[in-house]
Write a protein that holds these residues in place. Structure first.
Motif, PDB file in Angstrom:
ATOM      1  N   ASP A 172     -32.029  22.006  20.743  1.00  0.00           N
ATOM      2  CA  ASP A 172     -32.916  21.422  19.731  1.00  0.00           C
ATOM      3  C   ASP A 172     -34.248  21.016  20.351  1.00  0.00           C
ATOM      4  O   ASP A 172     -35.316  21.249  19.759  1.00  0.00           O
ATOM      5  N   GLN A 173     -34.202  20.442  21.547  1.00  0.00           N
ATOM      6  CA  GLN A 173     -35.431  20.044  22.217  1.00  0.00           C
ATOM      7  C   GLN A 173     -36.265  21.258  22.610  1.00  0.00           C
ATOM      8  O   GLN A 173     -37.492  21.244  22.527  1.00  0.00           O
ATOM      9  N   GLU A 174     -35.592  22.360  23.010  1.00  0.00           N
ATOM     10  CA  GLU A 174     -36.310  23.580  23.370  1.00  0.00           C
ATOM     11  C   GLU A 174     -37.036  24.156  22.156  1.00  0.00           C
ATOM     12  O   GLU A 174     -38.179  24.614  22.263  1.00  0.00           O
ATOM     13  N   ILE A 175     -36.388  24.125  20.994  1.00  0.00           N
ATOM     14  CA  ILE A 175     -37.029  24.615  19.765  1.00  0.00           C
ATOM     15  C   ILE A 175     -38.277  23.797  19.449  1.00  0.00           C
ATOM     16  O   ILE A 175     -39.329  24.333  19.078  1.00  0.00           O
ATOM     17  N   LYS A 176     -38.164  22.465  19.615  1.00  0.00           N
ATOM     18  CA  LYS A 176     -39.319  21.595  19.367  1.00  0.00           C
ATOM     19  C   LYS A 176     -40.441  21.876  20.360  1.00  0.00           C
ATOM     20  O   LYS A 176     -41.622  21.901  19.990  1.00  0.00           O
ATOM     21  N   ASP A 177     -40.072  22.091  21.637  1.00  0.00           N
ATOM     22  CA  ASP A 177     -41.079  22.373  22.663  1.00  0.00           C
ATOM     23  C   ASP A 177     -41.800  23.688  22.387  1.00  0.00           C
ATOM     24  O   ASP A 177     -43.012  23.798  22.591  1.00  0.00           O
TER      25      ASP A 177
END
Length: 214
Positions: A172-177
């Motif tokens: 999820d954090q990678e998608i946001k990044d």
């Protein structure tokens, strides 16, 4: 919210949320010249964290009430903790090797011990060990109540669930990044656009594929 958040300074986003404490966090102190740090909480514990791997290294029990503050020595050789139990405790660094998996299993057993898992107030972890040793089997063919089934949760199942939750948070954090990076490149000319380096924790997978791989 009982969590520790590690923030990135580039875009002000959350790199990781650390879960562990069961009550509000009162203080955080970093070890000099490292990314490791200690945290204290109203749950009466002090925890030692690896800020690079986002893992809990040690759970320090000893206080009988809320832990209000921490103090770190200049050399990092010891940390002080003060609590509502009117105690100041000194935690000294040793040369003992810490095995993270064993520490995690020990903490899970302590959590299970707080649950009334059997007759006469027998702890859950003790019940699990006794049933494994005795080889007890339910041959009645009747469906067991949900409360008893919950008692039979193994450390492995809990650990697997934690890994899945961490994988979901990482993806999820990678998608946001990725979305944040793409927005930062929208107004740039084609020749000025940079190539984004993917998160190495995803091992070359796309975020959804990484979750399925875990």
């Amino acid at each position: 919210d009982k969590t520790i958040k590690i923030w990135g300074l580039d875009f002000g986003d959350t790199h990781r949320t650390l879960h562990g404490h069961s009550d509000s966090i009162t203080d955080i102190r970093f070890v000099r010249r490292t990314h490791n740090f200690f945290s204290s909480s109203k749950d009466g514990t002090v925890r030692y964290w690896d800020g690079d791997r986002f893992d809990q290294i040690l759970l320090l029990n000893g206080h009988t009430a809320e832990v209000n503050c921490l103090g770190m020595s200049h050399t990092g050789g010891f940390v002080l903790s003060g609590g509502m139990d009117r105690q100041i405790r000194v935690w000294e660094r040793t040369k003992d090797i810490v095995f993270l998996q064993e520490e995690r299993e020990r903490e899970l057993e302590q959590i299970f011990d707080k649950v009334d898992g059997g007759k006469g107030g027998e702890s859950t972890s003790a019940l699990l060990r006794r049933r494994d040793d005795d080889g007890e089997e339910d041959n009645d063919g009747e469906e067991q109540p949900h409360s008893e089934a919950a008692v039979k949760r193994s450390l492995l199942s809990v650990s697997s669930g934690d890994r899945i939750m961490e994988a979901i948070e990482t993806a999820d954090q990678e998608i946001k990044d990725i979305a944040t990076f793409n927005r930062s490149q929208e107004d740039k000319l084609e020749k000025d656009r940079k190539q984004r380096m993917p998160n190495p924790l995803l091992l070359g997978f796309e975020p959804p594929q990484y979750i399925l791989w875990i």
